[in-house]
Write a protein that holds these residues in place. Structure first.
Motif, short mmCIF file in Angstrom:
data_model
loop_
_atom_site.label_atom_id
_atom_site.label_comp_id
_atom_site.label_asym_id
_atom_site.label_seq_id
_atom_site.Cartn_x
_atom_site.Cartn_y
_atom_site.Cartn_z
N ARG A 23 0.83 -1.22 0.00
CA ARG A 23 0.00 0.00 0.00
C ARG A 23 0.86 1.27 0.00
O ARG A 23 0.59 2.22 -0.73
N ALA B 74 2.37 1.66 -3.42
CA ALA B 74 1.31 2.05 -4.37
C ALA B 74 0.97 3.53 -4.23
O ALA B 74 0.82 4.23 -5.23
N ASP B 75 0.88 4.01 -3.01
CA ASP B 75 0.60 5.43 -2.78
C ASP B 75 1.72 6.30 -3.34
O ASP B 75 1.47 7.34 -3.94
N ARG C 256 1.48 6.14 -7.08
CA ARG C 256 0.12 6.47 -7.51
C ARG C 256 -0.44 5.43 -8.48
O ARG C 256 -0.95 5.75 -9.56
N VAL C 257 -0.31 4.17 -8.06
CA VAL C 257 -0.86 3.03 -8.80
C VAL C 257 -1.61 2.16 -7.82
O VAL C 257 -1.60 2.40 -6.61
N SER C 258 -2.26 1.12 -8.32
CA SER C 258 -3.00 0.22 -7.44
C SER C 258 -2.06 -0.74 -6.72
O SER C 258 -0.93 -0.96 -7.15
N THR C 259 -2.56 -1.32 -5.64
CA THR C 259 -1.76 -2.30 -4.90
C THR C 259 -1.52 -3.54 -5.77
O THR C 259 -0.48 -4.17 -5.67
N ARG C 260 -2.46 -3.85 -6.62
CA ARG C 260 -2.29 -5.01 -7.51
C ARG C 260 -1.12 -4.78 -8.48
O ARG C 260 -0.35 -5.71 -8.77
N THR C 261 -0.98 -3.56 -8.98
CA THR C 261 0.13 -3.23 -9.87
C THR C 261 1.47 -3.40 -9.16
O THR C 261 2.40 -4.00 -9.70
N SER D 242 2.09 -5.30 -6.59
CA SER D 242 2.29 -6.74 -6.38
C SER D 242 2.83 -7.41 -7.64
O SER D 242 3.73 -8.24 -7.58
N ARG D 243 2.29 -7.04 -8.78
CA ARG D 243 2.78 -7.60 -10.05
C ARG D 243 4.23 -7.23 -10.29
O ARG D 243 5.02 -8.08 -10.73
N SER E 189 0.61 1.51 -15.25
CA SER E 189 -0.52 0.66 -14.90
C SER E 189 -1.58 0.75 -15.99
O SER E 189 -1.75 1.78 -16.64
#
Length: 65
Positions: free
Chosen positions: A14, A17-18, A21-26, A28-29, A64
């Protein structure tokens, strides 16, 4: 027990990601593909932590979708 400064060197998905400025899924990938230096923690190794130096490094991270 790990020291506070040692714990501060590893960030949650998290937090990264913050920062980007992308998602947590991005994030993780990126970590699972080897684009970010990561460590698995917890009894099952399910949790991921990313090293703080990755925030300052120049990466060719894909945008992303």
């Amino acid at each position: 027990m790990a020291s506070t400064s040692s714990q501060a060197e590893w960030l949650t998905v998290r937090e990264v990601a913050d920062h980007f400025r992308v998602s947590t899924r991005t994030v993780s990938r990126w970590a699972l593909s080897g684009q970010l230096r990561m460590r698995r923690i917890g009894p099952t190794g399910r949790l991921i932590r990313i090293h703080v130096s990755e925030l300052n490094s120049e990466h060719d991270l894909p945008a992303s979708a």
